[in-house]
Design a protein around this motif. Sequence first.
Motif, PDB file in Angstrom:
ATOM      1  N   SER A  27      33.141  46.071  33.748  1.00 41.21           N
ATOM      2  CA  SER A  27      33.243  46.033  35.205  1.00 41.21           C
ATOM      3  C   SER A  27      31.873  45.917  35.856  1.00 41.21           C
ATOM      4  O   SER A  27      31.737  45.324  36.926  1.00 41.21           O
ATOM      5  CB  SER A  27      33.964  47.291  35.703  1.00 41.21           C
TER       6      SER A  27
ATOM      7  N   ILE B  28      35.945  41.807  38.299  1.00 47.97           N
ATOM      8  CA  ILE B  28      37.050  42.366  37.521  1.00 47.97           C
ATOM      9  C   ILE B  28      37.847  43.352  38.364  1.00 47.97           C
ATOM     10  O   ILE B  28      39.068  43.427  38.265  1.00 47.97           O
ATOM     11  CB  ILE B  28      36.517  43.042  36.237  1.00 47.97           C
TER      12      ILE B  28
ATOM     13  N   GLY C 196      41.086  46.742  38.077  1.00 46.46           N
ATOM     14  CA  GLY C 196      41.036  45.649  37.125  1.00 46.46           C
ATOM     15  C   GLY C 196      41.367  46.083  35.716  1.00 46.46           C
ATOM     16  O   GLY C 196      42.076  45.400  34.981  1.00 46.46           O
TER      17      GLY C 196
ATOM     18  N   ARG D 125      47.350  37.945  38.929  1.00 51.04           N
ATOM     19  CA  ARG D 125      46.096  38.699  38.907  1.00 51.04           C
ATOM     20  C   ARG D 125      45.717  39.074  37.472  1.00 51.04           C
ATOM     21  O   ARG D 125      44.533  39.089  37.122  1.00 51.04           O
ATOM     22  CB  ARG D 125      46.215  39.943  39.780  1.00 51.04           C
TER      23      ARG D 125
ATOM     24  N   THR E 204      42.105  38.277  35.798  1.00 44.30           N
ATOM     25  CA  THR E 204      41.287  39.397  35.321  1.00 44.30           C
ATOM     26  C   THR E 204      41.057  39.299  33.818  1.00 44.30           C
ATOM     27  O   THR E 204      39.970  39.632  33.328  1.00 44.30           O
ATOM     28  CB  THR E 204      41.962  40.739  35.665  1.00 44.30           C
TER      29      THR E 204
ATOM     30  N   ARG F 274      38.244  36.832  33.339  1.00 44.39           N
ATOM     31  CA  ARG F 274      36.950  37.402  33.734  1.00 44.39           C
ATOM     32  C   ARG F 274      36.473  38.456  32.737  1.00 44.39           C
ATOM     33  O   ARG F 274      35.279  38.524  32.410  1.00 44.39           O
ATOM     34  CB  ARG F 274      37.068  38.005  35.131  1.00 44.39           C
TER      35      ARG F 274
ATOM     36  N   VAL G 192      43.342  45.220  30.415  1.00 43.37           N
ATOM     37  CA  VAL G 192      43.705  44.393  31.568  1.00 43.37           C
ATOM     38  C   VAL G 192      45.197  44.417  31.877  1.00 43.37           C
ATOM     39  O   VAL G 192      45.591  44.432  33.054  1.00 43.37           O
ATOM     40  CB  VAL G 192      43.254  42.928  31.335  1.00 43.37           C
TER      41      VAL G 192
END
Length: 344
Positions: free
Chosen positions: A55, A61, A194, A279, A283, A286, A312
């Motif tokens: 993060s 994130i 996240g 989402r 995420t 990422r 995640v």
Amino acid sequence: MFVGGGDGPDVGQPGGERRDTAGPETGSPDIGRPRILPYSWIIGQDDARTALELSFIEPRIGGVLISGQRGTAKSTVARSFNLMTTGNLPVTLPINATDDRIVGTLDVPALLEGRWAERESLLEEAGSRKVLYVDEVNLLDDHIVNLLLDVVSTGQLVVAHAATERRVEVSFQLVGTMNPEEGSLRPQLLDRFGLLVEMVTETDIDVRALILERVLEFDQVCRTGPTKAYRLALRADRRRKDQLKGARVMITDGAVVLPDAVRVQCARVAAAIGAVGHRGDVTLARAALAFAARRGADVATAEDIRAVARFVLPHRRGAISRGGSATWSEADDATVSKALGDDG
């Protein structure tokens, strides 16, 4: 297991006192007592440590939620990591905070002197320092949760006093801790974290003994001042901070690539786990890029997806909104492997 207390005052700090230990840039110890355990003195619990580092490397994130039983040092690891990376303890939102403290209020003493002035809100302060920490986030009142959701989703804080109103751009990482035995978290807020990590009590006796050794050593530092071992720990923290900052620069500069095939694998894994919405896909991509940067690679791979999926995706399944569990299992690992095209 992280050394320190997840509930109440930090280990080695009677009454929860917080004193300076390092400057924001140099991280060199001063003559005061430490505020919290050095990050490099934390034992085990690689998942929580990894999630916080990812993060930090890729702020988009969306922050980290650490869930675990009382006494597993949830708050200690969150605060220790923030102190290592920023030189400060995080801005903390107490569960009993008032609306005025959260969104801002007028400075009454200044008004009595004939001056118009406002007190900075917790959310504005978090925007300045880039992190908002919420302990026992699952115990927040619903109207406070609504305020957080509004700010996190819009990036704006509306501050209104009498006939005046202003909008403030705020952006921060949301880091929360909770004990699931004390209640669940609203799905709308859960989805805004996240990454989700579960912390458990360490059962290995040798590891527990090492944790105890570190706690007692830190107690001694708090009583008598920095020791050689403590100063070495601060140096190790500085080295880790530099490594993480280097990985963050790689992400900022676009130096890590997500190949098309890996992008498709992100979507396939999220769908296989049953993630609601998109989402989770974003995420996952990422986090995979951040994990690649963390290991110094310039290309994200399927193995990076495998490494981060358990952080995640568990809280993004449709069953969560119906009271289901966000626990990650070996069956989930098998689902990820199948979605990634592993044989067997």
